[in-house]
Design a protein around this motif. Structure first.
Motif, PDB file in Angstrom:
ATOM      1  N   ILE A  71       8.383   3.784  -1.415  1.00 59.22           N
ATOM      2  CA  ILE A  71       7.618   2.543  -1.512  1.00 59.22           C
ATOM      3  C   ILE A  71       6.122   2.829  -1.375  1.00 59.22           C
ATOM      4  O   ILE A  71       5.291   2.265  -2.112  1.00 59.22           O
ATOM      5  CB  ILE A  71       8.084   1.547  -0.429  1.00 59.22           C
ATOM      6  N   THR A  72       5.773   3.723  -0.455  1.00 60.02           N
ATOM      7  CA  THR A  72       4.369   4.071  -0.255  1.00 60.02           C
ATOM      8  C   THR A  72       3.784   4.693  -1.519  1.00 60.02           C
ATOM      9  O   THR A  72       2.670   4.350  -1.943  1.00 60.02           O
ATOM     10  CB  THR A  72       4.226   5.041   0.928  1.00 60.02           C
ATOM     11  N   LYS A  73       4.538   5.615  -2.140  1.00 57.95           N
ATOM     12  CA  LYS A  73       4.058   6.272  -3.376  1.00 57.95           C
ATOM     13  C   LYS A  73       3.933   5.266  -4.508  1.00 57.95           C
ATOM     14  O   LYS A  73       2.978   5.332  -5.321  1.00 57.95           O
ATOM     15  CB  LYS A  73       5.029   7.392  -3.773  1.00 57.95           C
ATOM     16  N   ALA A  74       4.843   4.310  -4.592  1.00 62.68           N
ATOM     17  CA  ALA A  74       4.751   3.294  -5.651  1.00 62.68           C
ATOM     18  C   ALA A  74       3.513   2.418  -5.465  1.00 62.68           C
ATOM     19  O   ALA A  74       2.848   2.047  -6.442  1.00 62.68           O
ATOM     20  CB  ALA A  74       6.019   2.435  -5.653  1.00 62.68           C
ATOM     21  N   GLY A  75       3.184   2.082  -4.207  1.00 55.83           N
ATOM     22  CA  GLY A  75       1.965   1.331  -3.949  1.00 55.83           C
ATOM     23  C   GLY A  75       0.732   2.122  -4.315  1.00 55.83           C
ATOM     24  O   GLY A  75      -0.237   1.584  -4.878  1.00 55.83           O
ATOM     25  N   TYR A  76       0.746   3.417  -3.998  1.00 53.56           N
ATOM     26  CA  TYR A  76      -0.357   4.313  -4.358  1.00 53.56           C
ATOM     27  C   TYR A  76      -0.548   4.337  -5.873  1.00 53.56           C
ATOM     28  O   TYR A  76      -1.671   4.223  -6.382  1.00 53.56           O
ATOM     29  CB  TYR A  76      -0.049   5.705  -3.822  1.00 53.56           C
ATOM     30  N   ASP A  77       0.550   4.486  -6.611  1.00 52.90           N
ATOM     31  CA  ASP A  77       0.465   4.547  -8.070  1.00 52.90           C
ATOM     32  C   ASP A  77      -0.033   3.223  -8.648  1.00 52.90           C
ATOM     33  O   ASP A  77      -0.816   3.221  -9.616  1.00 52.90           O
ATOM     34  CB  ASP A  77       1.836   4.889  -8.651  1.00 52.90           C
ATOM     35  N   LEU A  78       0.416   2.107  -8.081  1.00 53.16           N
ATOM     36  CA  LEU A  78      -0.034   0.801  -8.574  1.00 53.16           C
ATOM     37  C   LEU A  78      -1.550   0.670  -8.476  1.00 53.16           C
ATOM     38  O   LEU A  78      -2.223   0.292  -9.444  1.00 53.16           O
ATOM     39  CB  LEU A  78       0.641  -0.322  -7.785  1.00 53.16           C
ATOM     40  N   VAL A  79      -2.082   0.969  -7.311  1.00 51.23           N
ATOM     41  CA  VAL A  79      -3.525   0.783  -7.112  1.00 51.23           C
ATOM     42  C   VAL A  79      -4.323   1.744  -7.985  1.00 51.23           C
ATOM     43  O   VAL A  79      -5.295   1.339  -8.634  1.00 51.23           O
ATOM     44  CB  VAL A  79      -3.888   0.957  -5.621  1.00 51.23           C
ATOM     45  N   HIS A  80      -3.927   3.000  -8.036  1.00 50.71           N
ATOM     46  CA  HIS A  80      -4.714   3.973  -8.791  1.00 50.71           C
ATOM     47  C   HIS A  80      -4.559   3.805 -10.303  1.00 50.71           C
ATOM     48  O   HIS A  80      -5.369   4.368 -11.063  1.00 50.71           O
ATOM     49  CB  HIS A  80      -4.353   5.397  -8.354  1.00 50.71           C
ATOM     50  N   SER A  81      -3.587   3.033 -10.714  1.00 48.34           N
ATOM     51  CA  SER A  81      -3.434   2.798 -12.162  1.00 48.34           C
ATOM     52  C   SER A  81      -3.980   1.449 -12.604  1.00 48.34           C
ATOM     53  O   SER A  81      -4.185   1.229 -13.799  1.00 48.34           O
ATOM     54  CB  SER A  81      -1.953   2.892 -12.559  1.00 48.34           C
ATOM     55  N   ARG A  82      -4.265   0.538 -11.617  1.00 43.94           N
ATOM     56  CA  ARG A  82      -4.683  -0.803 -12.024  1.00 43.94           C
ATOM     57  C   ARG A  82      -5.836  -1.394 -11.216  1.00 43.94           C
ATOM     58  O   ARG A  82      -6.422  -2.392 -11.656  1.00 43.94           O
ATOM     59  CB  ARG A  82      -3.482  -1.767 -11.915  1.00 43.94           C
ATOM     60  N   HIS A 123      -6.153  -4.779   0.933  1.00 49.94           N
ATOM     61  CA  HIS A 123      -4.884  -4.774   0.201  1.00 49.94           C
ATOM     62  C   HIS A 123      -4.798  -3.590  -0.762  1.00 49.94           C
ATOM     63  O   HIS A 123      -3.685  -3.130  -1.095  1.00 49.94           O
ATOM     64  CB  HIS A 123      -4.731  -6.081  -0.583  1.00 49.94           C
ATOM     65  N   PHE A 124      -5.943  -3.113  -1.232  1.00 53.95           N
ATOM     66  CA  PHE A 124      -5.962  -1.961  -2.131  1.00 53.95           C
ATOM     67  C   PHE A 124      -6.288  -0.669  -1.392  1.00 53.95           C
ATOM     68  O   PHE A 124      -5.772   0.401  -1.749  1.00 53.95           O
ATOM     69  CB  PHE A 124      -6.981  -2.192  -3.248  1.00 53.95           C
ATOM     70  N   GLU A 125      -7.142  -0.749  -0.370  1.00 51.86           N
ATOM     71  CA  GLU A 125      -7.551   0.465   0.349  1.00 51.86           C
ATOM     72  C   GLU A 125      -6.374   1.123   1.062  1.00 51.86           C
ATOM     73  O   GLU A 125      -6.282   2.363   1.097  1.00 51.86           O
ATOM     74  CB  GLU A 125      -8.652   0.105   1.355  1.00 51.86           C
ATOM     75  N   ILE A 126      -5.475   0.321   1.609  1.00 53.43           N
ATOM     76  CA  ILE A 126      -4.335   0.882   2.359  1.00 53.43           C
ATOM     77  C   ILE A 126      -3.396   1.674   1.445  1.00 53.43           C
ATOM     78  O   ILE A 126      -3.160   2.868   1.682  1.00 53.43           O
ATOM     79  CB  ILE A 126      -3.594  -0.240   3.114  1.00 53.43           C
ATOM     80  N   PRO A 127      -2.849   1.077   0.381  1.00 44.47           N
ATOM     81  CA  PRO A 127      -1.967   1.880  -0.477  1.00 44.47           C
ATOM     82  C   PRO A 127      -2.714   2.979  -1.234  1.00 44.47           C
ATOM     83  O   PRO A 127      -2.115   4.028  -1.521  1.00 44.47           O
ATOM     84  CB  PRO A 127      -1.353   0.847  -1.429  1.00 44.47           C
TER      85      PRO A 127
END
Length: 639
Positions: A289-300, A235-239
């Motif tokens: 949407i893809t960039k928002a998922g990327y930002d979510l994971v790398h920030s949290r 769930h985190f590795e993909i985004p």
């Protein structure tokens, strides 16, 4: 925080399993274990201890501020280490790390390890562990999965794969079973083969940077969190690799910050194709949407965002007696709270199909609907074939159906998994209690009495009831003292008063054809003997001759092994036919021989054979043959 550790990272001794590279296991499993250490190193000066050791010596040498014990792992080639003298250095705080799935049958082994190592507070990588094992929920915090940003990031690769399908998709993953085929029929896909973790072919699977680059080259990648709705690494590795996460909506993912069509796609087999068509036709929206998922994971959700263990270490120092430590959600921080406020950690609710079925089965069993209960428990095993709660429930169904022999096998298998396959010092106390009770229901009262004290430190309310029952039916002059501390169980048994429980037992005994035993317990109104009927040793309620001879064979061999000053070879499984005792004994002796102790093993086996040969009973001849067979086949002792 004490002055001794001001200005430096606190020292952590991490007692981790021996996770060595194994050609027969998936490479990413070893990577996950290494990432645990890397995550801890953000906040601690970490020393890994991954071989058999003496806790006293380790603490004298390392002088840690905190010790962390990994346990409960479902091996896949890794070795559980042995740790002696964990009662020493009581001033050093201890934590247990449950490294496993929340439904796993190794949880009983985890609880056994924690009890013997004196660990009372636990962290789990599973967001569902507190909900799936409510008996320890108050003492369990979540140290959730995360990604290593050095591996999972945007490599800037050209997007050339519409959809990447990775991961297993058998019964444990019902969402994948319905969604993956639908996607394959409609989109070009990069499909990774599904290998079992321990398969020799698992080493072929993509892992590490190669896996991250494959995701980075993909527009989208679907995954799910198993039947329970867990939050898994994918769930985190993909985004984190700049691919669009397509998944099912769960409470855990929403707690992690995922939102449909904002930073991921929540879908199922009914609408996943429509949603993907919509986004492939609108590339700007997909990129957003893809960039928002990327930002979510790398920030949290990277390794740097998992401070929970360090927070616990800091908060407990000087913690007042009127305060406790709680966690604000599965991905939240640990904080202090006053006891009188009634606040508690907020775990993710267990709403998976398996838990729903377990609740349905328990309700049916409570109301005497054995058939529907049996069906619901069996359906749970379609999701997880080794789920202990479902197997325990099938054992209860067998007892209520009057099939005590099947119940012995089912409860015995649970005991064997914990003590034999996992290697714990003792089984789940409820599994053990109901195995003994099933022996009584099968007419093997004498055997239940013999095995009753096999685990001297085991204590639980349900086991203590069975102990009192067997003592009443088969009194003995000598009995071990009941352990003072109560052991937790993975099972939530029905709440009954002593009288209600005894009436249930009497009814179950009659269903299993043991009316004489039920009558000896009276009407079952209470747990005392009926007036004028003191406890008697029921000579008529002993095992059939062949079963009794087998039982005595196992007991005799076990006594010889125990008396031969070779305790390392003695299996932790009970010496009874249900537990493959001789197989475990042979395995232990083989390990001793292969571990550089062949000469002591030979000498010990020779002593064993001599002890049996000197026995006065004729049955010693049978025992002699058993010992000789083990001696000759395992380490070559001449007969």
């Amino acid at each position: 925080m004490s002055d001794a550790i001001m200005g430096r990272k606190p020292r952590l001794a991490f007692f981790q399993w021996d996770h060595q590279p194994n050609a027969g296991a998936a490479n990413y499993l070893l990577l996950h274990m290494q990432q645990h250490v890397k995550c801890l190193a953000h906040h601690f000066e970490v020393t890994v201890v991954n071989s058999d050791c003496d806790y006293d010596e380790v603490c004298d040498r390392l002088r840690p501020d905190l010790t962390l014990f990994e346990s409960g792992y479902r091996s896949h080639g890794s070795r559980r280490i042995s740790i002696a003298n964990t009662h020493r250095h009581p001033g050093i705080p201890k934590l247990g790390l449950h490294n496993g799935d929340p439904w796993c049958d190794r949880r009983s082994g985890f609880l056994s390890d924690m009890d013997h190592w004196g660990v009372e507070t636990f962290f789990s990588i599973s967001t569902l562990m507190p909900a799936y094992t409510p008996t320890i929920a108050a003492n369990t915090f979540v140290w959730p999965n995360a990604v290593d940003p050095d591996i999972f990031h945007d490599y800037g690769q050209e997007k050339s794969v519409p959809v990447a399908l990775t991961g297993q998709s058998y019964g444990l993953y019902p969402w994948r079973q319905s969604v993956f085929p639908a996607i394959i029929q409609c989109f070009p896909c990069l499909v990774s083969p599904s290998y079992a973790y321990e398969s020799k072919a698992a080493s072929r699977l993509l892992s590490g940077e190669r896996y991250a680059r494959a995701l980075n080259a993909s527009f989208a990648a679907p995954t799910c969190g198993t039947v329970g709705g867990e939050v898994v690494r994918k769930h985190f590795e993909i985004p984190a690799s700049m691919a669009l996460l397509v998944t099912e909506r769960t409470a855990g993912l929403e707690a992690a910050g995922f939102r449909d069509m904002e930073n991921c796609v929540f879908a199922d087999h009914r609408d996943v194709i429509d949603k993907l068509d919509h986004l492939f036709a609108r590339p700007d929206e997909m990129r957003r949407i893809t960039k928002a998922g990327y930002d979510l994971v790398h920030s949290r959700h990277t390794l740097a965002h998992r401070p929970q263990i360090h927070q616990w270490f800091t908060l407990r120092q000087g913690l007042p007696a009127d305060e406790i430590i709680i966690q604000n959600g599965p991905f939240g921080d640990l904080v202090r709270a006053r006891r009188d406020e009634g606040r508690a950690s907020a775990p993710v609710a267990a709403g998976g199909f398996d838990r729903v079925l377990l609740e349905k089965a328990a309700a049916n069993l409570k109301h005497g609907r054995i058939g529907p209960a049996h069906e619901a428990y069996a359906r749970c095993l379609d999701y997880v074939s080794y789920m202990p709660e479902a197997k325990f429930g099938l054992g209860l169904c067998a007892l209520r159906e009057g099939n005590a022999v099947e119940a012995c096998v089912l409860f015995g298998a649970l005991v064997d998994v914990t003590t034999g396959a996992y290697g714990a010092a003792d089984p789940d106390p409820v599994d053990w209690a109901y195995y003994l009770l099933s022996l009584v229901c099968a007419g093997r009262l004498d055997e239940a009495a013999r095995l009753l004290d096999s685990y001297s430190t085991l204590s639980h309310a349900e086991f203590n009831r069975v102990r009192a029952l067997v003592d009443r039916l088969w009194p003995r002059q000598r009995r071990l003292q009941i352990a003072a501390r109560n052991r937790q169980s993975v099972h939530m048994v029905a709440v009954r008063s002593d009288g209600e429980w005894l009436r249930w037992v009497c009814d179950t005994l009659r269903r299993c054809g043991q009316a004489a035993l039920a009558d000896s317990l009276g009407r079952g109104d209470d747990a005392t003997s009926p007036p004028g009927q003191p406890p008697v040793r029921l000579r008529g309620s002993v095992s059939p001759p062949i079963q009794r001879l087998r039982s005595q064979l196992y007991a005799g061999v076990d006594r010889i092994v125990a008396a031969a000053a070779f305790e390392d070879a003695r299996p932790t499984v009970p010496p009874a036919p249900e537990f493959r005792y001789f197989s475990h004994l042979a395995r232990n002796l083989a390990r001793a021989a292969l571990g550089g102790r062949q000469a002591p093993a030979r000498a010990t086996l020779a002593r064993l054979v001599e002890r049996v040969r000197s026995g006065r009973a004729r049955k010693a001849q049978v025992r002699t043959r058993a010992i000789q067979f083990i001696a000759v086949r395992v380490v070559g002792v001449p007969p």
